[in-house]
Motif scaffolding. Structure first.
Motif, PDB file in Angstrom:
ATOM      1  N   PRO A   1      14.078   3.492 -42.940  1.00 25.11           N
ATOM      2  CA  PRO A   1      13.088   4.136 -42.080  1.00 25.11           C
ATOM      3  C   PRO A   1      12.690   5.486 -42.653  1.00 25.11           C
ATOM      4  N   PRO A   2      11.413   5.830 -42.598  1.00 23.18           N
ATOM      5  CA  PRO A   2      10.968   7.099 -43.177  1.00 23.18           C
ATOM      6  C   PRO A   2      11.357   8.274 -42.293  1.00 23.18           C
ATOM      7  N   PRO A   3      11.370   9.486 -42.852  1.00 25.89           N
ATOM      8  CA  PRO A   3      11.621  10.673 -42.039  1.00 25.89           C
ATOM      9  C   PRO A   3      10.555  10.818 -40.952  1.00 25.89           C
ATOM     10  N   LEU A   4      10.940  11.412 -39.838  1.00 31.17           N
ATOM     11  CA  LEU A   4      10.015  11.634 -38.725  1.00 31.17           C
ATOM     12  C   LEU A   4       9.424  13.033 -38.740  1.00 31.17           C
TER      13      LEU A   4
ATOM     14  N   VAL B   1      10.164  17.244 -44.584  1.00 35.55           N
ATOM     15  CA  VAL B   1      11.442  17.554 -45.223  1.00 35.55           C
ATOM     16  C   VAL B   1      11.218  18.640 -46.273  1.00 35.55           C
ATOM     17  N   PRO B   2      11.920  19.764 -46.172  1.00 38.04           N
ATOM     18  CA  PRO B   2      11.778  20.810 -47.191  1.00 38.04           C
ATOM     19  C   PRO B   2      12.155  20.285 -48.567  1.00 38.04           C
ATOM     20  N   PRO B   3      11.509  20.766 -49.627  1.00 35.80           N
ATOM     21  CA  PRO B   3      11.880  20.327 -50.982  1.00 35.80           C
ATOM     22  C   PRO B   3      13.355  20.609 -51.254  1.00 35.80           C
ATOM     23  N   ALA B   4      14.019  19.656 -51.872  1.00 37.08           N
ATOM     24  CA  ALA B   4      15.442  19.800 -52.194  1.00 37.08           C
ATOM     25  C   ALA B   4      15.645  19.411 -53.654  1.00 37.08           C
ATOM     26  N   ARG B   5      15.984  20.370 -54.461  1.00 35.06           N
ATOM     27  CA  ARG B   5      16.131  20.161 -55.896  1.00 35.06           C
ATOM     28  C   ARG B   5      17.281  19.199 -56.197  1.00 35.06           C
TER      29      ARG B   5
ATOM     30  N   ASP C   1      30.022  16.598 -37.414  1.00 34.30           N
ATOM     31  CA  ASP C   1      29.035  17.170 -36.489  1.00 34.30           C
ATOM     32  C   ASP C   1      28.027  18.033 -37.243  1.00 34.30           C
ATOM     33  N   ALA C   2      28.503  18.806 -38.221  1.00 36.21           N
ATOM     34  CA  ALA C   2      27.600  19.641 -39.002  1.00 36.21           C
ATOM     35  C   ALA C   2      26.668  18.783 -39.855  1.00 36.21           C
ATOM     36  N   LEU C   3      27.188  17.704 -40.445  1.00 36.70           N
ATOM     37  CA  LEU C   3      26.349  16.817 -41.248  1.00 36.70           C
ATOM     38  C   LEU C   3      25.253  16.183 -40.394  1.00 36.70           C
ATOM     39  N   LEU C   4      25.588  15.834 -39.152  1.00 35.13           N
ATOM     40  CA  LEU C   4      24.594  15.246 -38.256  1.00 35.13           C
ATOM     41  C   LEU C   4      23.489  16.247 -37.950  1.00 35.13           C
ATOM     42  N   ILE C   5      23.853  17.485 -37.691  1.00 37.86           N
ATOM     43  CA  ILE C   5      22.845  18.516 -37.414  1.00 37.86           C
ATOM     44  C   ILE C   5      21.950  18.736 -38.627  1.00 37.86           C
ATOM     45  N   MET C   6      22.532  18.725 -39.830  1.00 37.09           N
ATOM     46  CA  MET C   6      21.725  18.856 -41.051  1.00 37.09           C
ATOM     47  C   MET C   6      20.718  17.726 -41.157  1.00 37.09           C
ATOM     48  N   ALA C   7      21.176  16.499 -40.926  1.00 33.94           N
ATOM     49  CA  ALA C   7      20.283  15.342 -41.022  1.00 33.94           C
ATOM     50  C   ALA C   7      19.154  15.444 -40.007  1.00 33.94           C
ATOM     51  N   GLN C   8      19.467  15.890 -38.797  1.00 36.84           N
ATOM     52  CA  GLN C   8      18.464  15.968 -37.731  1.00 36.84           C
ATOM     53  C   GLN C   8      17.461  17.084 -37.973  1.00 36.84           C
ATOM     54  N   ALA C   9      17.949  18.266 -38.360  1.00 39.38           N
ATOM     55  CA  ALA C   9      17.077  19.440 -38.439  1.00 39.38           C
ATOM     56  C   ALA C   9      16.453  19.656 -39.808  1.00 39.38           C
ATOM     57  N   LEU C  10      17.141  19.261 -40.887  1.00 41.14           N
ATOM     58  CA  LEU C  10      16.668  19.544 -42.234  1.00 41.14           C
ATOM     59  C   LEU C  10      16.368  18.294 -43.048  1.00 41.14           C
TER      60      LEU C  10
ATOM     61  N   GLY D   1      14.951  15.456 -41.928  1.00 41.87           N
ATOM     62  CA  GLY D   1      13.789  14.691 -41.477  1.00 41.87           C
ATOM     63  C   GLY D   1      14.108  13.599 -40.485  1.00 41.87           C
ATOM     64  N   TYR D   2      15.342  13.553 -39.947  1.00 42.26           N
ATOM     65  CA  TYR D   2      15.734  12.480 -39.036  1.00 42.26           C
ATOM     66  C   TYR D   2      16.259  13.044 -37.714  1.00 42.26           C
TER      67      TYR D   2
END
Length: 276
Positions: free
Chosen positions: A25-28, A31-35, A206-215, A217-218
């Motif tokens: 599924p694509p991001p909603l 997503v900031p560029p990530a090198r 929990d921190a990984l989930l917040i990263m996925a949600q906020a940074l 794109g999910y």
């Protein structure tokens, strides 16, 4: 697994799989560029992590011959070999300088092909002049036991002049680099980050989930785990009601050593929590 071609040569990166093996599924959200590390950086990082490789040479009948060898690396990543003509690969190099070296990441788990490896191809030369003591010192530092046989007449020192590089990061992740890109790249100071990855997954889900949600794109993510970490950021495997997907979150600044991963991950968490 669905592959996404990144160029005309067929190099590709896995897109991941969604529900029932379909497209991820694509991001909603944007997503900031990530090198990411280049193929040259990936290759140099693997070469710096070990001193054991598989050497492929050409036998006198033209057939391929593979052997397990120890090696060192010069500052530009050129592998240094110290081999005996009592071994077939030593006689092969003495006759034909064409060779390739396969360096593989130490496998953990049940599937060794899920881990990284790199093939360096080129021609060997015997170091001369100022390069000879540098190459010899590098080999002895990497393989200290060589001091017991460095004076044997049947042993010769070689440097592999890398002409072509092929990196494979596991299933669906691969790329190529030329000699200049490899020589000018630097090994990632983070190196093997699997200990840090395990810690993140075990203690900071929990921190990984917040990263996925906020940074990542999910915002609909229900779980996330770290699959890779390097000096530039983290790779995540994200679970959503729409299926599974990969995500990449980048650090604010490149990490300069393995100890810096903790601070970079803390900064990512703070930034994610600060998102509206």
């Amino acid at each position: 697994m669905t592959d996404i071609s990144t160029d005309a040569t067929g190099d590709h990166d896995a897109a991941g799989e969604g529900r029932a093996g379909g497209p991820a599924p694509p991001p909603l959200t944007p997503v900031p560029p990530a090198r990411r590390r280049t193929a040259g950086e990936e290759a140099r990082t693997l070469v710096a992590q070990t001193n054991v490789a598989t050497l492929a040479t050409l036998s006198d009948d033209g057939g391929p011959w593979a052997s397990l060898v120890s090696y060192a690396a010069l500052d530009d990543g050129s592998p240094v070999l110290f081999v005996s003509t009592l071994a077939e690969h030593g006689r092969n190099l003495d006759r034909d300088p064409r060779a390739s070296l396969v360096v593989a990441e130490a496998a953990r788990g049940s599937d060794p092909l899920a881990h990284g490896r790199v093939t360096l191809a080129g021609r060997v030369t015997r170091p001369t002049g100022d390069q000879e003591p540098v190459a010899r010192a590098a080999y002895l530092a990497s393989v200290p036991t060589a001091s017991s046989y460095q004076g044997f007449g049947d042993f010769s020192l070689y440097v592999l002049q890398v002409e072509r590089v092929r990196w494979v990061g596991g299933y669906g992740r691969m790329d190529s680099a030329d000699a200049d890109a490899y020589a000018n790249a630097q090994a990632d100071p983070v190196g093997d980050a699997r200990g840090a990855i395990t810690h993140l997954n075990d203690d900071h889900a929990d921190a990984l989930l917040i990263m996925a949600q906020a940074l990542g794109g999910y915002p609909d993510a229900t779980a996330a785990r770290c699959t890779a970490a390097d000096r530039y950021g983290l790779d995540l495997a994200v679970e959503t009601p729409r299926g599974s997907a990969p995500a990449r979150v980048g650090f604010a600044e490149p990490v300069t050593d393995k100890a810096g991963l903790r601070g970079a991950a803390v900064e990512l968490t703070r930034r994610a929590r600060a998102q509206p």
